[in-house]
Motif scaffolding. Structure first.
Motif, mmCIF file in Angstrom:
data_model
loop_
_atom_site.group_PDB
_atom_site.id
_atom_site.type_symbol
_atom_site.label_atom_id
_atom_site.label_comp_id
_atom_site.label_asym_id
_atom_site.label_seq_id
_atom_site.Cartn_x
_atom_site.Cartn_y
_atom_site.Cartn_z
ATOM 1 N N GLN A 3 -1.877 5.713 -18.673
ATOM 2 C CA GLN A 3 -1.304 4.943 -17.576
ATOM 3 C C GLN A 3 -2.338 4.769 -16.470
ATOM 4 O OE1 GLN A 3 0.528 8.030 -18.401
ATOM 5 N NE2 GLN A 3 1.376 6.844 -20.102
ATOM 6 N N VAL A 5 -2.447 3.566 -12.482
ATOM 7 C CA VAL A 5 -1.618 3.287 -11.306
ATOM 8 C C VAL A 5 -2.521 2.841 -10.168
ATOM 9 C CG1 VAL A 5 0.014 4.222 -9.647
ATOM 10 C CG2 VAL A 5 0.111 4.965 -12.032
ATOM 11 N N GLU A 6 -2.277 1.614 -9.692
ATOM 12 C CA GLU A 6 -3.088 1.021 -8.636
ATOM 13 C C GLU A 6 -2.401 1.166 -7.285
ATOM 14 O OE1 GLU A 6 -4.134 -2.520 -11.798
ATOM 15 O OE2 GLU A 6 -2.213 -2.079 -10.877
ATOM 16 N N SER A 7 -3.210 1.203 -6.246
ATOM 17 C CA SER A 7 -2.665 1.250 -4.889
ATOM 18 C C SER A 7 -3.694 0.673 -3.934
ATOM 19 C CB SER A 7 -2.305 2.687 -4.488
ATOM 20 O OG SER A 7 -3.454 3.515 -4.509
ATOM 21 N N CYS A 22 -7.355 3.215 -8.313
ATOM 22 C CA CYS A 22 -6.710 3.165 -9.619
ATOM 23 C C CYS A 22 -6.905 4.513 -10.286
ATOM 24 C CB CYS A 22 -7.313 2.061 -10.476
ATOM 25 S SG CYS A 22 -6.776 2.075 -12.192
ATOM 26 N N GLY A 113 -3.651 -1.727 -15.621
ATOM 27 C CA GLY A 113 -2.655 -1.399 -14.619
ATOM 28 C C GLY A 113 -1.658 -2.537 -14.469
ATOM 29 N N GLN A 114 -0.679 -2.320 -13.611
ATOM 30 C CA GLN A 114 0.392 -3.299 -13.451
ATOM 31 C C GLN A 114 -0.007 -4.443 -12.531
ATOM 32 O OE1 GLN A 114 0.198 -0.444 -11.929
ATOM 33 N NE2 GLN A 114 0.838 -0.717 -9.777
#
Length: 122
Positions: A3, A5-7, A22, A113-114
């Motif tokens: 997985q 996960v970006e922010s 990420c 990522g999403q």
């Protein structure tokens, strides 16, 4: 399974800065390459910046001198520091990672990522 996960995305005025992060988690044995791509409506996803395990960096011409990609190998995290942002930098930014998964034999993975939105106002 891996997985990403970006922010760190958001809205910023032209000339401003943002820092994207990420983090990779899950069945990660090793990360060979990580990168950031940008996609805008009606266009294909394109590479913005990439970094491989040996430390080599690659940037798209429009962001050279303004964006900096880096990674923390302990945290399995890649960062994109974006300075002097311009409206043309607007888009959905996607993190990508290539590596080997845990287990035997090691299986390669290519994870995305999403996506995270970056909007630069003029």
């Amino acid at each position: 399974q891996v997985q990403l996960v970006e922010s760190g995305g958001g809205l910023v005025q032209a000339g401003g800065s943002l820092r994207l992060s990420c983090a990779a988690s899950g069945s990660v044995f090793s990360l060979n390459a990580m990168g950031w791509y940008r996609q805008t409506p009606g266009k294909q996803r394109e590479l913005v910046a990439g970094i491989i395990s040996g430390g080599s960096l690659n940037y798209a011409d429009p962001v050279k001198g303004r964006f900096t990609i880096s990674r923390d190998n302990v945290k399995n995290t890649v960062y994109l520091q974006m300075n002097s942002l311009q409206p043309e930098d607007t888009g959905a930014y996607y993190c990508n990672a290539h590596g080997l998964g845990i287990g035997f034999p090691r299986k390669p993975f290519d994870a995305w990522g999403q996506g995270i939105q970056v909007t630069v106002s003029s």
